[in-house]
Scaffold this active site. Structure first.
Site, PDB file in Angstrom:
ATOM      1  N   ASP A 112       0.817  -1.212   0.000  1.00 49.91           N
ATOM      2  CA  ASP A 112       0.000   0.000   0.000  1.00 49.91           C
ATOM      3  C   ASP A 112       0.853   1.265   0.000  1.00 49.91           C
ATOM      4  OD1 ASP A 112       1.018  -0.178   2.547  1.00 49.91           O
ATOM      5  OD2 ASP A 112      -0.912  -0.084   3.580  1.00 49.91           O
ATOM      6  N   LYS A 163       5.906   2.318  16.167  1.00 55.42           N
ATOM      7  CA  LYS A 163       4.760   3.118  16.627  1.00 55.42           C
ATOM      8  C   LYS A 163       4.972   3.729  18.018  1.00 55.42           C
ATOM      9  CE  LYS A 163       1.292   0.659  13.838  1.00 55.42           C
ATOM     10  NZ  LYS A 163       2.206  -0.183  13.085  1.00 55.42           N
ATOM     11  N   ASP A 221       1.455   6.442   2.371  1.00 57.35           N
ATOM     12  CA  ASP A 221       0.854   5.169   2.769  1.00 57.35           C
ATOM     13  C   ASP A 221      -0.632   5.284   2.478  1.00 57.35           C
ATOM     14  OD1 ASP A 221      -0.499   3.229   4.249  1.00 57.35           O
ATOM     15  OD2 ASP A 221      -0.006   4.129   6.178  1.00 57.35           O
TER      16      ASP A 221
END
Length: 332
Positions: A112, A163, A221
């Site tokens: 993606d 993250k 993204d």
């Protein structure tokens, strides 16, 4: 041909996840087959590969059969092998599941990612600098959704945090989802169970050498509606859209990616629109900054902007639709 790219190099493309942030469209269409700028997201990712790649391996999960059927019906320049997983295995588990016969080195790609990058140069960095692999890095303001790298001398990655909270992020350079790795990396992933490559494997590779490759062109993204449409704009502006011309009899300035014979006489278009096959846009309707998938009907004087319409959606006459994601067969 440069010597740093082996003749038998392969590419491993990760096609996991359920596309939850693009629901309800992804209830019926896997994220990687959503068309942007005239062709499926997956095919824009594959376009980044050098033409002499020997084989592309798709590590698939959700709706694997649908992806395989589409790829068989729409061949690429590369031989493609599909390796499905019976249950979600994470990024590392998916890599391991599809690792049989992988080349050394191999390209690793998220499915993606929309970007402009010369992957030959990434492979050359590995050849010159050595180590376990090269990870492309994109600079972003908000690092929270991504893995973040700390860079040492010569852009060697000295820390990687998946993250992190903003205060704990070691930089603004994030994993761009494209890289080149030694086959040995696959040997470090345990088989038959879910594994996160970023959390469980990558930190243990840093001492053996992982290089960062900073992207100097665009990157995005395409995993959310807003980023999907932003990615489409990037592709149009970069001249990478397909079939870019206004449908016959339509008004507006485009760009529009539409199959020949699209029915849109008397309709108008703003910039950045993809139309699927067998789409009908009636007179007086206006479409801008949107993705309109196969079989959609937009009736007279309707207005669609900033939206993604799944297959066979009907937008009723005079209706105004803005910033929406509409699933297959809905009437609005």
């Amino acid at each position: 041909m440069p010597t740093f790219l082996p003749l038998d190099v392969k590419a491993l493309v990760l096609i996991g996840g359920f596309g939850t942030r693009l629901r309800p469209v992804t209830y019926s269409v896997p994220k990687q087959l959503i068309p942007i700028a005239g062709k499926p997201m997956l095919y824009h990712v594959l376009d980044l590969l050098p033409p002499d790649v020997e084989e592309v391996v798709l590590a698939t999960g959700y709706k694997s059969d649908q992806i395989e059927a589409f790829v068989r019906a729409h061949p690429t320049r590369w031989p493609i092998r599909i390796v499905p997983e019976a249950e979600p295995l994470g990024t590392g588990g998916g890599m391991k599941n599809a690792s049989a016969g992988m080349s050394d080195p191999f390209f690793l790609m998220n499915s993606d990612v929309i970007a402009r990058v010369d992957l030959r140069s990434v492979a050359e960095r590995l050849s010159v600098g050595g180590g376990m692999g090269v990870m492309t890095l994109a600079e972003v303001e908000d690092t929270r959704p991504y893995g973040v790298a700390a860079l040492g001398p010569d852009d060697r990655i000295i820390q990687f945090v998946e993250k992190p909270e903003p205060a704990a992020a070691p930089s603004h350079w994030i994993n761009a989802g494209l890289g080149v790795w030694r086959r040995e990396v696959l040997d470090r992933i345990p088989a038959g169970k879910p594994v996160s490559f970023e959390r469980e494997i990558l930190p243990g590779l840093l001492d053996a050498g992982v290089q960062g490759f900073r992207l100097s062109h665009y990157w995005d993204d395409a995993g959310t509606p807003a980023r999907l449409l932003r990615s489409q704009r990037l592709l149009f502006d970069d001249g990478r859209a397909e079939r870019t011309s206004l449908p016959s009899g339509a008004l507006g300035r485009g760009p529009v990616a539409a199959p020949l014979g699209t029915s849109a006489r008397g309709a108008s278009f703003g910039p950045y629109v993809t139309l699927g096959s067998e789409v009908s846009i009636e007179a007086g309707a206006h479409i801008e900054n949107s993705i309109i998938m196969d079989g959609v009907q937009v009736e007279r004087d309707a207005h669609v902007s900033g939206s993604v319409l799944g297959p066979k959606v009907r937008v009723k006459a005079g209706h105004r639709l803005s910033d929406q994601v509409i699933g297959e067969g809905a009437e609005v």
